[in-house]
Design a protein around this motif. Structure first.
Motif, PDB file in Angstrom:
ATOM      1  N   SER A 100      -5.190   1.226  -3.232  1.00 50.61           N
ATOM      2  CA  SER A 100      -6.490   0.572  -3.204  1.00 50.61           C
ATOM      3  C   SER A 100      -7.524   1.465  -3.879  1.00 50.61           C
ATOM      4  O   SER A 100      -7.584   2.667  -3.604  1.00 50.61           O
ATOM      5  CB  SER A 100      -6.892   0.294  -1.754  1.00 50.61           C
ATOM      6  OG  SER A 100      -8.135  -0.352  -1.692  1.00 50.61           O
ATOM      7  N   PHE A 101      -8.332   0.870  -4.751  1.00 52.51           N
ATOM      8  CA  PHE A 101      -9.362   1.578  -5.498  1.00 52.51           C
ATOM      9  C   PHE A 101     -10.609   0.705  -5.577  1.00 52.51           C
ATOM     10  O   PHE A 101     -10.530  -0.510  -5.418  1.00 52.51           O
ATOM     11  CB  PHE A 101      -8.890   1.919  -6.918  1.00 52.51           C
ATOM     12  CG  PHE A 101      -7.637   2.747  -6.980  1.00 52.51           C
ATOM     13  CD1 PHE A 101      -6.389   2.137  -7.006  1.00 52.51           C
ATOM     14  CD2 PHE A 101      -7.707   4.127  -6.996  1.00 52.51           C
ATOM     15  CE1 PHE A 101      -5.221   2.901  -7.040  1.00 52.51           C
ATOM     16  CE2 PHE A 101      -6.554   4.898  -7.040  1.00 52.51           C
ATOM     17  CZ  PHE A 101      -5.301   4.283  -7.057  1.00 52.51           C
ATOM     18  N   ASP A 102     -11.738   1.323  -5.854  1.00 53.26           N
ATOM     19  CA  ASP A 102     -12.963   0.562  -6.075  1.00 53.26           C
ATOM     20  C   ASP A 102     -12.989  -0.044  -7.470  1.00 53.26           C
ATOM     21  O   ASP A 102     -13.654  -1.058  -7.691  1.00 53.26           O
ATOM     22  CB  ASP A 102     -14.177   1.472  -5.886  1.00 53.26           C
ATOM     23  CG  ASP A 102     -14.270   1.978  -4.452  1.00 53.26           C
ATOM     24  OD1 ASP A 102     -14.651   1.188  -3.571  1.00 53.26           O
ATOM     25  OD2 ASP A 102     -13.949   3.158  -4.215  1.00 53.26           O
ATOM     26  N   LEU A 103     -12.287   0.571  -8.383  1.00 53.13           N
ATOM     27  CA  LEU A 103     -12.212   0.086  -9.752  1.00 53.13           C
ATOM     28  C   LEU A 103     -10.861   0.479 -10.320  1.00 53.13           C
ATOM     29  O   LEU A 103     -10.393   1.600 -10.101  1.00 53.13           O
ATOM     30  CB  LEU A 103     -13.329   0.719 -10.607  1.00 53.13           C
ATOM     31  CG  LEU A 103     -13.337   0.384 -12.098  1.00 53.13           C
ATOM     32  CD1 LEU A 103     -13.659  -1.094 -12.316  1.00 53.13           C
ATOM     33  CD2 LEU A 103     -14.350   1.250 -12.840  1.00 53.13           C
ATOM     34  N   VAL A 104     -10.229  -0.450 -11.014  1.00 54.79           N
ATOM     35  CA  VAL A 104      -8.967  -0.170 -11.697  1.00 54.79           C
ATOM     36  C   VAL A 104      -9.135  -0.516 -13.162  1.00 54.79           C
ATOM     37  O   VAL A 104      -9.629  -1.592 -13.504  1.00 54.79           O
ATOM     38  CB  VAL A 104      -7.795  -0.983 -11.098  1.00 54.79           C
ATOM     39  CG1 VAL A 104      -6.532  -0.821 -11.947  1.00 54.79           C
ATOM     40  CG2 VAL A 104      -7.514  -0.548  -9.669  1.00 54.79           C
ATOM     41  N   GLU A 105      -8.742   0.408 -14.029  1.00 48.84           N
ATOM     42  CA  GLU A 105      -8.767   0.174 -15.465  1.00 48.84           C
ATOM     43  C   GLU A 105      -7.369   0.392 -16.030  1.00 48.84           C
ATOM     44  O   GLU A 105      -6.494   0.958 -15.358  1.00 48.84           O
ATOM     45  CB  GLU A 105      -9.779   1.104 -16.142  1.00 48.84           C
ATOM     46  CG  GLU A 105     -11.210   0.828 -15.694  1.00 48.84           C
ATOM     47  CD  GLU A 105     -12.230   1.726 -16.365  1.00 48.84           C
ATOM     48  OE1 GLU A 105     -13.426   1.518 -16.097  1.00 48.84           O
ATOM     49  OE2 GLU A 105     -11.856   2.615 -17.137  1.00 48.84           O
ATOM     50  N   SER A 106      -7.176  -0.038 -17.263  1.00 50.26           N
ATOM     51  CA  SER A 106      -5.861   0.052 -17.876  1.00 50.26           C
ATOM     52  C   SER A 106      -5.970   0.631 -19.276  1.00 50.26           C
ATOM     53  O   SER A 106      -6.989   0.486 -19.952  1.00 50.26           O
ATOM     54  CB  SER A 106      -5.213  -1.339 -17.935  1.00 50.26           C
ATOM     55  OG  SER A 106      -3.914  -1.253 -18.491  1.00 50.26           O
ATOM     56  N   ALA A 107      -4.904   1.287 -19.686  1.00 50.72           N
ATOM     57  CA  ALA A 107      -4.802   1.853 -21.029  1.00 50.72           C
ATOM     58  C   ALA A 107      -3.382   1.611 -21.526  1.00 50.72           C
ATOM     59  O   ALA A 107      -2.478   1.311 -20.737  1.00 50.72           O
ATOM     60  CB  ALA A 107      -5.104   3.351 -21.013  1.00 50.72           C
ATOM     61  N   PRO A 108      -3.156   1.736 -22.823  1.00 49.14           N
ATOM     62  CA  PRO A 108      -1.787   1.606 -23.323  1.00 49.14           C
ATOM     63  C   PRO A 108      -0.873   2.654 -22.700  1.00 49.14           C
ATOM     64  O   PRO A 108      -1.290   3.771 -22.404  1.00 49.14           O
ATOM     65  CB  PRO A 108      -1.942   1.827 -24.836  1.00 49.14           C
ATOM     66  CG  PRO A 108      -3.361   1.468 -25.124  1.00 49.14           C
ATOM     67  CD  PRO A 108      -4.136   1.895 -23.919  1.00 49.14           C
ATOM     68  N   SER A 109       0.383   2.294 -22.519  1.00 46.98           N
ATOM     69  CA  SER A 109       1.348   3.220 -21.938  1.00 46.98           C
ATOM     70  C   SER A 109       1.776   4.254 -22.963  1.00 46.98           C
ATOM     71  O   SER A 109       1.544   4.106 -24.166  1.00 46.98           O
ATOM     72  CB  SER A 109       2.570   2.457 -21.423  1.00 46.98           C
ATOM     73  OG  SER A 109       3.208   1.771 -22.494  1.00 46.98           O
ATOM     74  N   VAL A 110       2.406   5.308 -22.475  1.00 49.89           N
ATOM     75  CA  VAL A 110       2.958   6.342 -23.353  1.00 49.89           C
ATOM     76  C   VAL A 110       4.476   6.319 -23.217  1.00 49.89           C
ATOM     77  O   VAL A 110       5.022   5.904 -22.196  1.00 49.89           O
ATOM     78  CB  VAL A 110       2.406   7.736 -23.004  1.00 49.89           C
ATOM     79  CG1 VAL A 110       0.905   7.766 -23.183  1.00 49.89           C
ATOM     80  CG2 VAL A 110       2.776   8.129 -21.583  1.00 49.89           C
ATOM     81  N   ASP A 111       5.144   6.788 -24.252  1.00 54.67           N
ATOM     82  CA  ASP A 111       6.608   6.819 -24.255  1.00 54.67           C
ATOM     83  C   ASP A 111       7.079   8.056 -23.497  1.00 54.67           C
ATOM     84  O   ASP A 111       6.878   9.186 -23.928  1.00 54.67           O
ATOM     85  CB  ASP A 111       7.131   6.834 -25.690  1.00 54.67           C
ATOM     86  CG  ASP A 111       8.656   6.808 -25.758  1.00 54.67           C
ATOM     87  OD1 ASP A 111       9.291   6.625 -24.689  1.00 54.67           O
ATOM     88  OD2 ASP A 111       9.205   6.972 -26.865  1.00 54.67           O
ATOM     89  N   ARG A 112       7.708   7.851 -22.363  1.00 50.21           N
ATOM     90  CA  ARG A 112       8.182   8.948 -21.535  1.00 50.21           C
ATOM     91  C   ARG A 112       9.700   9.101 -21.588  1.00 50.21           C
ATOM     92  O   ARG A 112      10.255   9.963 -20.921  1.00 50.21           O
ATOM     93  CB  ARG A 112       7.758   8.729 -20.085  1.00 50.21           C
ATOM     94  CG  ARG A 112       6.262   8.646 -19.896  1.00 50.21           C
ATOM     95  CD  ARG A 112       5.875   8.423 -18.442  1.00 50.21           C
ATOM     96  NE  ARG A 112       4.428   8.429 -18.307  1.00 50.21           N
ATOM     97  CZ  ARG A 112       3.656   7.348 -18.426  1.00 50.21           C
ATOM     98  NH1 ARG A 112       4.238   6.164 -18.655  1.00 50.21           N
ATOM     99  NH2 ARG A 112       2.355   7.427 -18.318  1.00 50.21           N
ATOM    100  N   GLY A 113      10.372   8.250 -22.341  1.00 52.59           N
ATOM    101  CA  GLY A 113      11.820   8.270 -22.302  1.00 52.59           C
ATOM    102  C   GLY A 113      12.277   7.874 -20.907  1.00 52.59           C
ATOM    103  O   GLY A 113      11.635   7.102 -20.216  1.00 52.59           O
TER     104      GLY A 113
END
Length: 259
Positions: A239-252
């Motif tokens: 639970s958060f007051d605000l959730v944002e998103s970004a592109p994922s990174v390649d972690r293998g």
């Protein structure tokens, strides 16, 4: 200890920090440690809120005491002073913009030293905690459902390779880290005023069982808010007051290390 459940606002793209963070005493900025976009967003918010103090999960207090405006002015010097290459954290270039966004701020560290963590594993959860464990709610048992969920998360995080008997211990260590973040945030607020910004992983930033719970237990009058950062429009757990998103990174495949 009361567990707080905050309203979750999902934002697929970055929002201006004002509104959610206005009037906050302590702002937790969650991250996935290896996502550079998450750190860039943290740096933006640190600049926007003009934080007089920053708390880093990644630093001990001894390391934080070495951070000065002069050292921040030189990225290579700051990396060397913090001995970042031997820390196990992702590339310093991702974290440096956060420091650069607040060169005059006071810096606080909340990392649990390895020897303290080892002692806590054998001697008890509150061993080595810098604050009053009772005041922070560290001595209270977790609800059974939460304990089970947290143990399951630890098992998954270790690719099902962790012995069952170690899972409660791993949960305890995470709770100790949560409490240390809360302790550092409160010391920073008392000394510098707010908003104090806490740089940490999403798991520690979550309002339902992370460091905010322990901070609110110790200082219930504080206004505490938290940002969680996900990837590819998927929200992080909690639970958060605000959730944002970004592109994922390649972690293998991170579980390759356990095979």
């Amino acid at each position: 200890m009361k567990f707080r459940y905050a309203a979750l606002i999902f934002a697929p793209t970055a929002l201006v920090a004002g509104g959610v963070f206005d009037g906050a005493d302590v702002v937790f900025l969650g991250e996935l440690h290896d996502n550079p976009a998450h750190h860039a967003r943290q740096a933006e918010i640190v600049a926007e809120v003009s934080a007089p103090a920053l708390v880093f999960e990644m630093l001990t207090q001894a390391q934080a005491d070495l951070v000065t405006p002069a050292v921040i002015a030189d990225e290579a010097a700051l990396e060397a002073v913090l001995d970042w290459n031997n820390s196990g954290w992702p590339d310093f270039s991702m974290y440096y913009p956060i420091f650069a966004a607040a060169p005059e701020a006071a810096y606080y560290g909340a990392a649990v030293p390895r020897d303290t963590a080892r002692r806590a594993m054998s001697e008890g959860l509150s061993t080595g905690f810098r604050g009053n464990p009772e005041a922070y709610g560290l001595l209270e048992s977790l609800p059974e459902s939460q304990q089970a969920e947290r143990e399951a998360l630890q098992l998954a995080a270790h690719c099902d390779a962790m012995p069952q008997e170690m899972l409660p211990v791993m949960v305890d260590i995470q709770r100790l880290r949560d409490a240390e973040l809360a302790y550092s945030a409160l010391q920073a607020f008392k000394a510098q005023g707010g908003p104090v910004v806490v740089i940490t992983g999403n798991g520690h930033a979550r309002m339902d069982w992370g460091a905010p719970v322990y901070l609110i237990a110790a200082a219930p009058s504080l206004r505490v808010v938290a940002l969680g950062q996900g990837e590819d429009d998927a929200a992080p757990s909690g639970s958060f007051d605000l959730v944002e998103s970004a592109p994922s990174v390649d972690r293998g495949n991170p579980c390759d290390a356990f095979r």
